[in-house]
Design a protein around this motif. Sequence first.
Motif, PDB file in Angstrom:
ATOM      1  N   GLU A  10      -5.553  20.836  -1.993  1.00 27.38           N
ATOM      2  CA  GLU A  10      -4.819  20.293  -1.254  1.00 27.38           C
ATOM      3  C   GLU A  10      -4.494  19.011  -1.486  1.00 27.38           C
ATOM      4  O   GLU A  10      -4.963  18.158  -1.492  1.00 27.38           O
ATOM      5  N   ILE A  11      -3.045  18.697  -2.736  1.00 27.37           N
ATOM      6  CA  ILE A  11      -3.129  17.353  -3.147  1.00 27.37           C
ATOM      7  C   ILE A  11      -2.583  16.647  -2.443  1.00 27.37           C
ATOM      8  O   ILE A  11      -2.576  15.778  -1.943  1.00 27.37           O
ATOM      9  N   GLY A  12      -1.875  16.806  -1.509  1.00 27.00           N
ATOM     10  CA  GLY A  12      -1.196  16.046  -0.427  1.00 27.00           C
ATOM     11  C   GLY A  12      -1.852  14.646   0.209  1.00 27.00           C
ATOM     12  O   GLY A  12      -1.546  13.808  -0.106  1.00 27.00           O
ATOM     13  N   TYR A  16      -1.697   9.419  -2.026  1.00 25.17           N
ATOM     14  CA  TYR A  16      -1.412   7.982  -2.441  1.00 25.17           C
ATOM     15  C   TYR A  16      -2.692   7.637  -3.407  1.00 25.17           C
ATOM     16  O   TYR A  16      -2.174   6.699  -4.537  1.00 25.17           O
ATOM     17  N   LYS A  17      -4.039   8.416  -3.442  1.00 28.00           N
ATOM     18  CA  LYS A  17      -4.569   7.879  -4.155  1.00 28.00           C
ATOM     19  C   LYS A  17      -4.694   8.097  -5.519  1.00 28.00           C
ATOM     20  O   LYS A  17      -4.877   7.465  -6.870  1.00 28.00           O
ATOM     21  N   ILE A  18      -4.215   9.574  -5.685  1.00 21.91           N
ATOM     22  CA  ILE A  18      -3.946   9.648  -7.833  1.00 21.91           C
ATOM     23  C   ILE A  18      -2.971   8.797  -7.531  1.00 21.91           C
ATOM     24  O   ILE A  18      -3.339   8.312  -9.523  1.00 21.91           O
ATOM     25  N   ASP A  19      -1.748   8.470  -6.846  1.00 17.22           N
ATOM     26  CA  ASP A  19      -0.446   7.017  -7.662  1.00 17.22           C
ATOM     27  C   ASP A  19      -0.820   5.925  -7.813  1.00 17.22           C
ATOM     28  O   ASP A  19      -0.808   5.403  -8.836  1.00 17.22           O
ATOM     29  N   VAL A  34      -4.165  14.536 -14.006  1.00 14.65           N
ATOM     30  CA  VAL A  34      -4.889  14.893 -12.616  1.00 14.65           C
ATOM     31  C   VAL A  34      -4.698  16.252 -13.647  1.00 14.65           C
ATOM     32  O   VAL A  34      -4.194  17.337 -13.575  1.00 14.65           O
ATOM     33  N   LEU A  35      -5.856  17.009 -12.427  1.00 13.35           N
ATOM     34  CA  LEU A  35      -5.876  17.932 -12.707  1.00 13.35           C
ATOM     35  C   LEU A  35      -6.501  18.522 -11.366  1.00 13.35           C
ATOM     36  O   LEU A  35      -7.451  18.095 -10.012  1.00 13.35           O
ATOM     37  N   VAL A  36      -6.098  19.677 -11.207  1.00 10.43           N
ATOM     38  CA  VAL A  36      -6.452  20.464  -9.093  1.00 10.43           C
ATOM     39  C   VAL A  36      -8.283  21.584  -9.537  1.00 10.43           C
ATOM     40  O   VAL A  36      -7.885  21.704 -10.439  1.00 10.43           O
ATOM     41  N   ASN A  37      -8.763  21.315  -9.147  1.00  7.14           N
ATOM     42  CA  ASN A  37      -9.799  22.371  -8.822  1.00  7.14           C
ATOM     43  C   ASN A  37      -9.182  22.939  -8.330  1.00  7.14           C
ATOM     44  O   ASN A  37      -9.225  23.986  -7.026  1.00  7.14           O
ATOM     45  N   LEU A  61     -12.040  13.922  -6.930  1.00  3.50           N
ATOM     46  CA  LEU A  61     -11.383  13.729  -5.578  1.00  3.50           C
ATOM     47  C   LEU A  61     -11.270  14.883  -4.460  1.00  3.50           C
ATOM     48  O   LEU A  61     -10.259  15.115  -3.642  1.00  3.50           O
ATOM     49  N   ASP A  62     -12.806  15.369  -4.265  1.00  2.12           N
ATOM     50  CA  ASP A  62     -12.580  16.689  -3.952  1.00  2.12           C
ATOM     51  C   ASP A  62     -14.053  16.792  -3.264  1.00  2.12           C
ATOM     52  O   ASP A  62     -14.958  15.640  -3.386  1.00  2.12           O
ATOM     53  N   LYS A  63     -14.726  17.796  -2.446  1.00  2.00           N
ATOM     54  CA  LYS A  63     -15.988  17.739  -1.799  1.00  2.00           C
ATOM     55  C   LYS A  63     -16.721  18.850  -2.936  1.00  2.00           C
ATOM     56  O   LYS A  63     -17.798  19.248  -1.966  1.00  2.00           O
ATOM     57  N   ASP A  64     -16.344  19.987  -3.868  1.00  2.00           N
ATOM     58  CA  ASP A  64     -16.676  21.038  -4.129  1.00  2.00           C
ATOM     59  C   ASP A  64     -17.681  20.480  -5.071  1.00  2.00           C
ATOM     60  O   ASP A  64     -17.413  19.755  -5.918  1.00  2.00           O
ATOM     61  N   THR A  65     -19.160  20.434  -4.927  1.00  5.13           N
ATOM     62  CA  THR A  65     -19.978  20.153  -5.345  1.00  5.13           C
ATOM     63  C   THR A  65     -21.261  20.560  -6.833  1.00  5.13           C
ATOM     64  O   THR A  65     -21.430  20.463  -7.968  1.00  5.13           O
TER      65      THR A  65
END
Length: 291
Positions: A10-12, A16-19, A34-37, A61-65
């Motif tokens: 859910e990149i949306g 802002y944080k990425i940019d 930038v990589l998507v999990n 910037l994810d919560k997947d531990t």
Amino acid sequence: MNGVIIVNQEIGHNRYKIDRLTEEFDKVGISTKVLVNDGTLAMVESNNVVLNFEADFVVYLDKDTYLARFIEKAGIRMFNKADFIKLCDDKILTFIACADKGIRMPKTLAGPLMYRELRNDEYSFLSTVEKEIGYPMVVKKVYGSLGEGVYLVRSYSELAELYSQIYRNPILFQEYIESSYGKSLRILIIDGKVFGGFVRYNHVDFRSNYGDTADGRTLENSEKYFAFAQDIADKLDIEYAGIDLLFDENEDPILCEINSNAFFEEFEKVTGLNVASAIVNMIIKKMANHE
């Protein structure tokens, strides 16, 4: 030095944080990707963790531990670390960690974990919840953000009906702080220190951070709130986090929750502070000092 910024699919919400982080890394000559999990970034092969990318550090910037622990096992420095991400993402673990540390929090009960259909006799513990917490009470799914999965219930019938719908989720039951209806304080911790804060308001919902009706304002008379948040940061050894506080009837702070990868778009716009630059500077310092 090069880094990777990892986001969920859910990149949306993270755009802002990425940019902003990419912009500030570019200013100091640090290359980032930038990589998507998406499940393809790590695996165990031949008894070793294997990553499909290389980096000196990861901004996570994810919560997947699970992926976070893969990355740490491979020896790459994480911002934030997997244990802290888990501590914040699981709201019950947050309150357990803060207990016995002199941190004021709402009274909180954890619901039992359920793995099958709910029997009629298994509603009985709600009478204990009702006795201990009273009404109105806040019911939260343990995992969630942006106000989703947070409910205000005002009677036993509402409580039982809600429980019948969400009982398969880890749940907590919490004292409602009426004096903080639609109002909370977000304080950012960067490099272990209070960086700033602002007040969030919602005039039509008890959740200050929920929906399009919420807005932010500058914080006045910040000393006691900053001291309260700094105490939490010191006791939990926080590098970066958003600490959310509620207000009691005397405008004194009460811990609401801690966010390991807090959004900062509204923070920058309300306060005028450069959060992204401060995060980049923290990473540069810690990488240089091998912290």
